[in-house]
Design a protein around this motif. Sequence first.
Motif, PDB file in Angstrom:
ATOM      1  N   UNK A 109       0.824  -1.218   0.000  1.00  0.00           N
ATOM      2  CA  UNK A 109       0.000   0.000   0.000  1.00  0.00           C
ATOM      3  C   UNK A 109       0.854   1.263   0.000  1.00  0.00           C
ATOM      4  N   UNK A 110       1.916   1.218  -0.813  1.00  0.00           N
ATOM      5  CA  UNK A 110       2.799   2.383  -0.941  1.00  0.00           C
ATOM      6  C   UNK A 110       2.615   3.101  -2.274  1.00  0.00           C
ATOM      7  N   UNK A 111       1.883   2.487  -3.206  1.00  0.00           N
ATOM      8  CA  UNK A 111       1.672   3.089  -4.524  1.00  0.00           C
ATOM      9  C   UNK A 111       0.194   3.077  -4.877  1.00  0.00           C
ATOM     10  N   UNK A 112      -0.363   4.272  -5.080  1.00  0.00           N
ATOM     11  CA  UNK A 112      -1.766   4.391  -5.464  1.00  0.00           C
ATOM     12  C   UNK A 112      -1.873   4.533  -6.976  1.00  0.00           C
ATOM     13  N   UNK A 113      -3.020   4.165  -7.496  1.00  0.00           N
ATOM     14  CA  UNK A 113      -3.239   4.152  -8.943  1.00  0.00           C
ATOM     15  C   UNK A 113      -2.895   5.495  -9.579  1.00  0.00           C
ATOM     16  N   UNK A 114      -3.329   6.594  -8.976  1.00  0.00           N
ATOM     17  CA  UNK A 114      -3.106   7.901  -9.591  1.00  0.00           C
ATOM     18  C   UNK A 114      -1.628   8.302  -9.603  1.00  0.00           C
ATOM     19  N   UNK A 115      -0.806   7.615  -8.823  1.00  0.00           N
ATOM     20  CA  UNK A 115       0.629   7.898  -8.778  1.00  0.00           C
ATOM     21  C   UNK A 115       1.411   7.098  -9.813  1.00  0.00           C
ATOM     22  N   UNK A 116       0.749   6.220 -10.534  1.00  0.00           N
ATOM     23  CA  UNK A 116       1.422   5.366 -11.498  1.00  0.00           C
ATOM     24  C   UNK A 116       1.701   6.124 -12.800  1.00  0.00           C
ATOM     25  N   UNK A 117       2.680   5.631 -13.570  1.00  0.00           N
ATOM     26  CA  UNK A 117       3.117   6.321 -14.779  1.00  0.00           C
ATOM     27  C   UNK A 117       2.030   6.427 -15.835  1.00  0.00           C
ATOM     28  N   UNK A 118       1.180   5.444 -15.935  1.00  0.00           N
ATOM     29  CA  UNK A 118       0.193   5.405 -17.014  1.00  0.00           C
ATOM     30  C   UNK A 118      -1.120   6.111 -16.676  1.00  0.00           C
ATOM     31  N   UNK A 119      -1.217   6.636 -15.463  1.00  0.00           N
ATOM     32  CA  UNK A 119      -2.464   7.315 -15.097  1.00  0.00           C
ATOM     33  C   UNK A 119      -2.564   8.632 -15.877  1.00  0.00           C
ATOM     34  N   UNK A 120      -3.730   8.917 -16.483  1.00  0.00           N
ATOM     35  CA  UNK A 120      -3.873  10.139 -17.301  1.00  0.00           C
ATOM     36  C   UNK A 120      -3.589  11.414 -16.500  1.00  0.00           C
ATOM     37  N   UNK A 121      -2.733  12.256 -17.044  1.00  0.00           N
ATOM     38  CA  UNK A 121      -2.348  13.500 -16.361  1.00  0.00           C
ATOM     39  C   UNK A 121      -3.556  14.378 -16.067  1.00  0.00           C
ATOM     40  N   UNK A 122      -4.511  14.391 -16.976  1.00  0.00           N
ATOM     41  CA  UNK A 122      -5.665  15.280 -16.829  1.00  0.00           C
ATOM     42  C   UNK A 122      -6.490  14.960 -15.588  1.00  0.00           C
ATOM     43  N   UNK A 123      -6.444  13.694 -15.147  1.00  0.00           N
ATOM     44  CA  UNK A 123      -7.266  13.281 -14.017  1.00  0.00           C
ATOM     45  C   UNK A 123      -6.497  13.233 -12.692  1.00  0.00           C
ATOM     46  N   UNK A 124      -5.188  13.478 -12.746  1.00  0.00           N
ATOM     47  CA  UNK A 124      -4.394  13.374 -11.523  1.00  0.00           C
ATOM     48  C   UNK A 124      -4.804  14.374 -10.438  1.00  0.00           C
ATOM     49  N   UNK A 125      -5.068  15.639 -10.757  1.00  0.00           N
ATOM     50  CA  UNK A 125      -5.474  16.571  -9.695  1.00  0.00           C
ATOM     51  C   UNK A 125      -6.740  16.123  -8.963  1.00  0.00           C
ATOM     52  N   UNK A 126      -7.734  15.656  -9.721  1.00  0.00           N
ATOM     53  CA  UNK A 126      -8.972  15.177  -9.110  1.00  0.00           C
ATOM     54  C   UNK A 126      -8.708  13.953  -8.249  1.00  0.00           C
ATOM     55  N   UNK A 127      -7.959  12.996  -8.791  1.00  0.00           N
ATOM     56  CA  UNK A 127      -7.678  11.768  -8.048  1.00  0.00           C
ATOM     57  C   UNK A 127      -6.885  12.067  -6.780  1.00  0.00           C
ATOM     58  N   UNK A 128      -5.931  12.987  -6.875  1.00  0.00           N
ATOM     59  CA  UNK A 128      -5.129  13.351  -5.704  1.00  0.00           C
ATOM     60  C   UNK A 128      -6.004  14.005  -4.640  1.00  0.00           C
ATOM     61  N   UNK A 129      -6.934  14.861  -5.064  1.00  0.00           N
ATOM     62  CA  UNK A 129      -7.826  15.533  -4.114  1.00  0.00           C
ATOM     63  C   UNK A 129      -8.728  14.527  -3.408  1.00  0.00           C
ATOM     64  N   UNK A 130      -9.210  13.540  -4.147  1.00  0.00           N
ATOM     65  CA  UNK A 130     -10.067  12.531  -3.542  1.00  0.00           C
ATOM     66  C   UNK A 130      -9.262  11.615  -2.617  1.00  0.00           C
ATOM     67  N   UNK A 131      -8.011  11.359  -2.979  1.00  0.00           N
ATOM     68  CA  UNK A 131      -7.144  10.574  -2.092  1.00  0.00           C
ATOM     69  C   UNK A 131      -6.901  11.315  -0.783  1.00  0.00           C
ATOM     70  N   UNK A 132      -6.761  12.626  -0.867  1.00  0.00           N
ATOM     71  CA  UNK A 132      -6.582  13.438   0.345  1.00  0.00           C
ATOM     72  C   UNK A 132      -7.823  13.389   1.232  1.00  0.00           C
ATOM     73  N   UNK A 133      -8.995  13.376   0.616  1.00  0.00           N
ATOM     74  CA  UNK A 133     -10.224  13.305   1.413  1.00  0.00           C
ATOM     75  C   UNK A 133     -10.322  11.972   2.139  1.00  0.00           C
ATOM     76  N   UNK A 134      -9.887  10.903   1.490  1.00  0.00           N
ATOM     77  CA  UNK A 134      -9.869   9.590   2.142  1.00  0.00           C
ATOM     78  C   UNK A 134      -8.872   9.587   3.295  1.00  0.00           C
ATOM     79  N   UNK A 135      -7.702  10.167   3.080  1.00  0.00           N
ATOM     80  CA  UNK A 135      -6.685  10.224   4.133  1.00  0.00           C
ATOM     81  C   UNK A 135      -7.214  10.985   5.347  1.00  0.00           C
TER      82      UNK A 135
END
Length: 209
Positions: A109-135
């Motif tokens: 549990x050290x690597x989340x999907x949005x942190x991976x190389x193939x994750x679309x750049x356009x969706x990273x800000x949204x995914x990161x924000x939602x990951x922060x809400x979970x944290x």
Amino acid sequence: MKLAVVAANGKVGRLIVQEATDRGIDVTAIVRSENKTAAQSVLEKDLFDLTKEDVKDFDVIIDAFGIWAEDSLEQHTASVQHLADLVENTDKRLLVVGGAGSLYLNPEHSLQLYQSENFPEAFKPLAAAMAESLAALRKRDNVKWTYVSPAIDFRPEGEKTGDYVVAGEELTLNAKDESIISYADYAKAMINIALEENYVGQRISVFQK
């Protein structure tokens, strides 16, 4: 069970309300403007203006809030924290419609999907924000919360098959090596989770077989 769905006018929210209504559950749609759902009971109020008095009669609150504007992404955490404040130190349960980007790709549990190389750049800000809400939610040990991540391919118009699997925090694929779920099947899963009273204090995921 008395259920409330926050941001019920959204696509996911409306299907969650419909699923609850179809099963005869006492459901209230909480919306900012005119109700567009199947709910007979409606509370027209902004999420951030909700008070403990507003939610005192509900057993379960489902948070279907979502925002995509990049300059407002911090509202993901703010909204979850506000709803958690309303139900802290009670038996009320808070179920959150989450994102797939925060699912883990490894057992450590050290690597989340949005942190991976193939994750679309356009969706990273949204995914990161939602990951922060979970944290932030994980820190609330005085709240009976459950965070429900959908599959990667979350299909608004997908059919309702009723054939879904509940998994854990790691990205899980079906027999075809796919990560798919329709909004309709996700709504069914969410209502089942509300009724079964499982997964308190956990993040889980759901996908179609």
